[in-house]
Design a protein around this motif. Sequence first.
Motif, PDB file in Angstrom:
ATOM      1  N   GLU A   1     -34.806  -4.315  12.056  1.00 59.27           N
ATOM      2  CA  GLU A   1     -34.114  -5.504  12.532  1.00 59.27           C
ATOM      3  C   GLU A   1     -34.069  -5.512  14.055  1.00 59.27           C
ATOM      4  O   GLU A   1     -34.272  -6.540  14.692  1.00 59.27           O
ATOM      5  CB  GLU A   1     -32.685  -5.524  11.960  1.00 59.27           C
ATOM      6  CG  GLU A   1     -32.001  -6.853  12.186  1.00 59.27           C
ATOM      7  CD  GLU A   1     -30.491  -6.744  12.043  1.00 59.27           C
ATOM      8  OE1 GLU A   1     -30.003  -5.658  11.650  1.00 59.27           O
ATOM      9  OE2 GLU A   1     -29.808  -7.735  12.334  1.00 59.27           O
TER      10      GLU A   1
ATOM     11  N   ASP B   1     -36.190  -4.168  15.975  1.00 63.94           N
ATOM     12  CA  ASP B   1     -37.541  -4.348  16.519  1.00 63.94           C
ATOM     13  C   ASP B   1     -38.096  -5.747  16.276  1.00 63.94           C
ATOM     14  O   ASP B   1     -39.166  -6.080  16.772  1.00 63.94           O
ATOM     15  CB  ASP B   1     -38.502  -3.334  15.894  1.00 63.94           C
ATOM     16  CG  ASP B   1     -38.368  -1.953  16.529  1.00 63.94           C
ATOM     17  OD1 ASP B   1     -38.660  -0.959  15.850  1.00 63.94           O
ATOM     18  OD2 ASP B   1     -37.975  -1.899  17.707  1.00 63.94           O
ATOM     19  N   LEU B   2     -37.379  -6.550  15.511  1.00 65.76           N
ATOM     20  CA  LEU B   2     -37.927  -7.864  15.171  1.00 65.76           C
ATOM     21  C   LEU B   2     -38.288  -8.736  16.368  1.00 65.76           C
ATOM     22  O   LEU B   2     -39.351  -9.344  16.378  1.00 65.76           O
ATOM     23  CB  LEU B   2     -36.961  -8.629  14.243  1.00 65.76           C
ATOM     24  CG  LEU B   2     -37.011  -8.228  12.769  1.00 65.76           C
ATOM     25  CD1 LEU B   2     -36.035  -9.066  11.955  1.00 65.76           C
ATOM     26  CD2 LEU B   2     -38.411  -8.410  12.224  1.00 65.76           C
ATOM     27  N   PRO B   3     -37.451  -8.799  17.364  1.00 63.25           N
ATOM     28  CA  PRO B   3     -37.795  -9.697  18.468  1.00 63.25           C
ATOM     29  C   PRO B   3     -39.164  -9.392  19.084  1.00 63.25           C
ATOM     30  O   PRO B   3     -39.883 -10.297  19.490  1.00 63.25           O
ATOM     31  CB  PRO B   3     -36.687  -9.452  19.490  1.00 63.25           C
ATOM     32  CG  PRO B   3     -35.572  -8.896  18.707  1.00 63.25           C
ATOM     33  CD  PRO B   3     -36.157  -8.163  17.562  1.00 63.25           C
TER      34      PRO B   3
ATOM     35  N   TYR C   1     -41.634  -7.132  17.682  1.00 63.22           N
ATOM     36  CA  TYR C   1     -42.728  -6.693  16.808  1.00 63.22           C
ATOM     37  C   TYR C   1     -42.731  -7.416  15.474  1.00 63.22           C
ATOM     38  O   TYR C   1     -43.219  -6.898  14.472  1.00 63.22           O
ATOM     39  CB  TYR C   1     -42.625  -5.182  16.567  1.00 63.22           C
ATOM     40  CG  TYR C   1     -42.727  -4.387  17.844  1.00 63.22           C
ATOM     41  CD1 TYR C   1     -41.593  -3.846  18.439  1.00 63.22           C
ATOM     42  CD2 TYR C   1     -43.955  -4.205  18.472  1.00 63.22           C
ATOM     43  CE1 TYR C   1     -41.679  -3.142  19.627  1.00 63.22           C
ATOM     44  CE2 TYR C   1     -44.049  -3.507  19.653  1.00 63.22           C
ATOM     45  CZ  TYR C   1     -42.913  -2.977  20.226  1.00 63.22           C
ATOM     46  OH  TYR C   1     -43.002  -2.276  21.392  1.00 63.22           O
ATOM     47  N   LYS C   2     -42.235  -8.626  15.468  1.00 60.81           N
ATOM     48  CA  LYS C   2     -42.064  -9.312  14.189  1.00 60.81           C
ATOM     49  C   LYS C   2     -43.384  -9.447  13.428  1.00 60.81           C
ATOM     50  O   LYS C   2     -43.466  -9.150  12.250  1.00 60.81           O
ATOM     51  CB  LYS C   2     -41.463 -10.700  14.432  1.00 60.81           C
ATOM     52  CG  LYS C   2     -41.234 -11.476  13.133  1.00 60.81           C
ATOM     53  CD  LYS C   2     -40.735 -12.861  13.383  1.00 60.81           C
ATOM     54  CE  LYS C   2     -41.834 -13.675  14.032  1.00 60.81           C
ATOM     55  NZ  LYS C   2     -41.480 -15.100  14.117  1.00 60.81           N
ATOM     56  N   ASN C   3     -44.432  -9.872  14.127  1.00 59.31           N
ATOM     57  CA  ASN C   3     -45.692 -10.104  13.416  1.00 59.31           C
ATOM     58  C   ASN C   3     -46.263  -8.828  12.840  1.00 59.31           C
ATOM     59  O   ASN C   3     -46.779  -8.805  11.728  1.00 59.31           O
ATOM     60  CB  ASN C   3     -46.723 -10.752  14.357  1.00 59.31           C
ATOM     61  CG  ASN C   3     -46.396 -12.216  14.567  1.00 59.31           C
ATOM     62  OD1 ASN C   3     -45.905 -12.879  13.659  1.00 59.31           O
ATOM     63  ND2 ASN C   3     -46.639 -12.712  15.768  1.00 59.31           N
TER      64      ASN C   3
ATOM     65  N   LEU D   1     -44.287  -7.968   9.832  1.00 57.98           N
ATOM     66  CA  LEU D   1     -44.679  -8.838   8.712  1.00 57.98           C
ATOM     67  C   LEU D   1     -45.971  -8.353   8.080  1.00 57.98           C
ATOM     68  O   LEU D   1     -46.091  -8.258   6.860  1.00 57.98           O
ATOM     69  CB  LEU D   1     -44.887 -10.279   9.214  1.00 57.98           C
ATOM     70  CG  LEU D   1     -43.677 -11.192   9.259  1.00 57.98           C
ATOM     71  CD1 LEU D   1     -44.074 -12.529   9.864  1.00 57.98           C
ATOM     72  CD2 LEU D   1     -43.091 -11.390   7.876  1.00 57.98           C
TER      73      LEU D   1
ATOM     74  N   ASN E   1     -31.385 -11.233   8.520  1.00 55.18           N
ATOM     75  CA  ASN E   1     -32.140 -12.210   9.308  1.00 55.18           C
ATOM     76  C   ASN E   1     -32.832 -13.189   8.384  1.00 55.18           C
ATOM     77  O   ASN E   1     -33.941 -12.931   7.898  1.00 55.18           O
ATOM     78  CB  ASN E   1     -33.159 -11.462  10.186  1.00 55.18           C
ATOM     79  CG  ASN E   1     -33.846 -12.379  11.173  1.00 55.18           C
ATOM     80  OD1 ASN E   1     -34.147 -13.544  10.883  1.00 55.18           O
ATOM     81  ND2 ASN E   1     -34.095 -11.872  12.369  1.00 55.18           N
TER      82      ASN E   1
ATOM     83  N   PHE F   1     -36.412 -14.372   9.135  1.00 54.38           N
ATOM     84  CA  PHE F   1     -37.455 -13.392   8.849  1.00 54.38           C
ATOM     85  C   PHE F   1     -37.808 -13.415   7.369  1.00 54.38           C
ATOM     86  O   PHE F   1     -38.976 -13.369   6.991  1.00 54.38           O
ATOM     87  CB  PHE F   1     -37.018 -11.994   9.275  1.00 54.38           C
ATOM     88  CG  PHE F   1     -38.043 -10.959   8.939  1.00 54.38           C
ATOM     89  CD1 PHE F   1     -37.907 -10.154   7.805  1.00 54.38           C
ATOM     90  CD2 PHE F   1     -39.175 -10.804   9.719  1.00 54.38           C
ATOM     91  CE1 PHE F   1     -38.874  -9.221   7.485  1.00 54.38           C
ATOM     92  CE2 PHE F   1     -40.145  -9.881   9.409  1.00 54.38           C
ATOM     93  CZ  PHE F   1     -39.996  -9.077   8.277  1.00 54.38           C
TER      94      PHE F   1
ATOM     95  N   GLU G   1     -40.042 -16.275   6.704  1.00 52.42           N
ATOM     96  CA  GLU G   1     -41.404 -16.061   7.210  1.00 52.42           C
ATOM     97  C   GLU G   1     -42.156 -15.073   6.344  1.00 52.42           C
ATOM     98  O   GLU G   1     -43.369 -15.200   6.142  1.00 52.42           O
ATOM     99  CB  GLU G   1     -41.352 -15.565   8.654  1.00 52.42           C
ATOM    100  CG  GLU G   1     -40.933 -16.635   9.627  1.00 52.42           C
ATOM    101  CD  GLU G   1     -41.060 -16.185  11.067  1.00 52.42           C
ATOM    102  OE1 GLU G   1     -42.186 -15.885  11.483  1.00 52.42           O
ATOM    103  OE2 GLU G   1     -40.019 -16.111  11.750  1.00 52.42           O
TER     104      GLU G   1
END
Lengths: 836, 167
Positions: free
Chosen positions: A105, A107-109, A111-113, A116, A144, A147, A150
Amino acid sequence: NYIFNLKWDTFMHPLNYIFRRISCVSELAQKVQLKEGSISDYLFHLTVIHHVCVHLILGGQSHKRRRTSEPVEIEDRLESLICRVGEKSTSSLESNLEGLAGVLEADLPNYKNKILRILCAVARLLPEKLTVYTTLVGLLNARNYNFGGEFVEAMIRQLKETLKANLYTEALYLVRFLCDLVNCHVIAAPSMVAMFENFVSVTQEEDVPQVRSDWFVYAVLSSLPWVGKELDEKKDVEMDRLLNQIDGYLKRRLKTHVPMLQVWTAEKPHPQEEYLDCLYAQIQKLKKDRWQERHILRPYIAFDSVLCEALQHNLPPFTPPAHMPDCQYPMPRVIFRMFDYTDAPEGPVMPGSHSVERFVIEDNLHNIIKSHWKERKSCAAQLLSYPGKNKIPLNYHIVEVIFGELFQLPCPPHIDVMYTTLLIELCKLQPGSLPQVLAQATEMMYVRLDTMNTICIDRLLNWFSHHLSNFQFRWSWDDWVDCLALDADKPKPKFVKEVLEKCMRLSYHQRIVDIVPPTFSGLIPADPIFFYKYQDEANSALPGYAVAIAVGNAIKNRASNEEILTVLKDVPNPNQEDDDDEGEGFNPLKIEVFLQTLLHLAAKSFSHSFSALAKFHEILKALTDCDEGKLHILRVVYEVWKNHPQMVSVLVDKLIRTQIVDCAAVANWLFSPSMAHEFTRFYVWEILHSTIRKMNKHVQKIQKELEEAKDKLERQQHKKVGSRRNSEDEDGQLEEQIERLQEKVESAQSEQKNLFLVIFQRFIMMLTEHLVRCETGSVDFSTPWYKNCIERLQQIFLMHHVTIQQYMGTLENLLFTAELDHHILAVYQQFCALQL
Amino acid sequence: MSIKLNALFSDSYVDVSQYRDQHFKGNRYEQEKLLKQANTLYVGNLSFYTTEEQVYELFSKSGDVKRIIIGLDKVKKTACGFCFVEYYTRTDAENAMRFVNGTRLDDRIIRTDWDAGFKEGRQYGRGKSGGQVRDEYRQDYDPARGGYGKDSIGWQVIGIVAFKGNF
C-alpha cells in the motif's frame, strides 16, 4: 534509527519482523502527517527504509539460494516479496499477509503498475497459492478501493489476452482467481454469476467444436469449490438454473473420445471417468452438502472483519471471444484413479472419488508439479509440504497424481524421465513411507495389466526398470511367480520379460541372471551376442562363404572401396538368370556377405559399428540403391543382432540418418512377415516411433530453414528501400534458395505423408486379416495380439497427433473409409473426436 | 502480460558449474559462450566397467543421443571412468542435466556437467598415470575405479590438497 535500535529477535523471521515494524511506522507516519511534513515525505522515508531493510534481508539470505543474482532494484524486490509470501515462515501467514499489504500500500503511489503486473502474473502462474493472493488483493482493496478496481480491470484484460493466445490453462486460473475475489469482497457476487451465465451460454452456440463449450463449462464447474457457497447464498435461483443448463449440456455431449484416453478399460476397481463427468459428479455432491467445503485454505476468513467493510466492484460484462478456426482448445481427459480409502491402511482417510476435496487436492498437486518440474528437489519438497497434509494420506495422493500424469494420453505433460527422478527424490525425503506406497502401487498395476492400455504398459515398464536401476534392482520377484504359469503372450509374463530386458540394457546380462529367482529363467532376456552366418568352417558350404572370408581380410587389410567391390563381384546373384547381364540389380547375397562380415568385425561396441557404417557408406549406398535393397539391409541387421534389440535400434537410427535406408523402408520392414513374430516386442515400437520422430524433425528443420530464408529476403528488401540499389543478384540468389527450399519442404512433406500412409495401410491390412479370419473361424477376435495391435494403432494417432492433423483429409478419403471394419474405423473416429 | 516471475521459476540444474577445462583453446569469454550453447555433456564418476550401451540407454531417456565418446586411460587405452555425451539439441542436454545428473548408472551416482565440445585428444585422462586426475591421489578404495588411487601412498606422505580434479 527506530528499526535498527530494536533488538533483533533471532527467532523471528527477519522479513516478517520488518513487515511488522514498517506497518507500525506507516501508522505512525499517518498519525504524524498533519503535524510535520507531507505524507509524501513520510512515504518516501518509508520506502527508503523498506529499500534498505529488504536489501539487508535479501542480501543476508542470498547465500542460501542458488539464484544467479540478487534483485538490484526495488521493483525486483517487490516481485520477490510478493512471490515469497505464503512460503514456510516462522510467523503466521496472516501476519505476513498483513505486513505485505502494508508495504505494498505504501508503495502504490510509485510502483502501482509494477505491483499490478506482478499480482496479475501470480494469479496466472501460481494457482497453488490462489487463496493467499486473493486475500492479499482483498486487503489491498480494503485499503485502496481504486487499486482494487484497477486490478479487476487488469485481470479482465489479461483474461481476454490469454484466451486469444490459446493459453486455456492459464485462463482457467484467472477465472478461478476472480471467483475467489468474491470471497474476499473485491468482486460482487451477482456480477460473477453474470459472467458464469455468459460462459454457459457458449453451450448454445452452433457449429463450434465441442471442446470449446467444454472449456467454458469446465471453467464454471472448476471454480465452484472455491466460490459455490457464496454464489449460492447470494444468487441461488440463478445458480440452480446455471447448473441445470450444464446438466443438459453434459447429457447431450458426445463421449466418443473416452475409450482412447482410458488407462484401464475395466470399470473395476475404479472407473476411469471422463473429466467433465467426474467434476460434475463432484459438484453435485458438493451442492448436496450445501456447498460446505473444508479442504481449501482460506486465509481471508481471518480478515473477515476488515474485508467485509470493503466496497466491492462489479465485473464488467464479459463476452467470451468468438470461435476462430485457429483456436486450439484443450483436449478432453480421463481422470486417473488407482487408489481409494481402502488402500491407505492407517492414518487419515482418502477423500472419495466424487468428493470435491479429491478434486482440489489433485488440482493443487498437478499445479505444484507444473510450477516446479524443472527442479526435482524443490518439487518433491513442495509436494510433501502440501498444506493440510495431516488430514489426507498425502503420499497416496502424490503417487496417484504422478502416475496419472505419466500415463496421461495422448502424452504426459512433461518428459517421462522427470517423473522417475521425482519419485526417487520423494523416496529420499520420505524413506520410511513413500517407497512402500510405491511398491504397493507397482503391485496393483501389475495385477491389473490385463486391462491396461499398451501405451501405458510401455511407460510403466520404462519407469519401473529405470527406477529399479537406482535401487540395485531389488524387487520381490517371487511375488510375481503367477506370471510364469501363463502363456508368454499374455500381458503379465510379457511385462516381466520386457522389464528384465530394459533392466539388462542399464546393466548387463549376468546381472539379470543374478537378480531373479531361478524359476524366472524363461523370462530372462537372451545374451546379446552377434550371430555370424559365416562363422566357422562348418558353414563353408554356404553360398558366398569364400567371398565373406575374402571381404573380411580385405577390410582388415584396409583395402579401398574399389578393391572391396571387386571382391564382392564374385558373389553370385540368386535372383538372376544365368544369361543375364553383369548383375547390377539388387543382389541380396552380396548385401548379406558384405554387411554380415562388416558388422561382425565391428561388433565390439556401438562406436565400432557406427565407424564401420561411416567408413563403408559408399559401398552400402551402392548395394542398397533400390527399395528391395533397403529392406534387405534391415533384414540382415536383424539377423545378426536379433539377440541385441538395443543394437538393432541404434543401427537402424544410423542407417536412416546416413540415408542408407529411408523411413518408409523401416516401416515396411517392421510390418513385414519376417518380423511378425517380433510384432508385439516393445523395441519394435521404439524403433517405429523413433523413425516417425526423425521424419517429423526433418520436415520441421527444412520448414524452419525456409522461414528463415523468407525472413532474410524480407529484411533485405526493406533495407533496400531508401538506400542505394544493390545488385539484383543478391535478391535473385536468395529467391532461388527459397525456391529450392520450397521444393525441399514439399518433397519432405510428401515423404512424411507417405510414411503415415504406409503405416496405416499395414495396420489396416493386418487387422482386417485377423478380424476376417476370426469371423470365418467363429473365434473370438479379442486375443492378446489383437489388443496389442489395435492399441499400437491408437498409439500412432496419439503420439503424432499434431503431424497427422495435416493429413486427415487424405487419411479419410483413402484409408479410413466407411467400408472399413467398424472396429478399426472406431479408432479413427475416436481420434477425430479429440479435437471436435 | 509479459512478466515471467523469473525469480520464482529457477532452473538451477541447468546452470554451468565452477569447473573450467584448463586445456581449453581460447579465452574465458569464448569458453563461457560455448558452455552456454553446448549440446555436449561431460559425465563423471562412471565405473571403469560401464559400457557405451549402458550410457546410451540411460542418456537416451532425455532425448536422441548423437554420439558417446568413452574416456580412456592414455596409456592403457581402456575406459577410465568418464565419457562425453553429445545430443542433437540443447533441450535434450538440458533435460539430462535436470533428470539424469545425480542419479545412478551401474549403481554409482554419476555427475554431468556442460562441456564446450569434444575435440580429439580430450577423450584421454590427464592424470600422470594415464587415468583421470582424481584417481591419482584418491585415498579411498573403489573397486570399480581400479582400487586405490595411483599415488595414494605418496599423497599421504606429502599431504597436499592442491590439485584440480574432475570431481
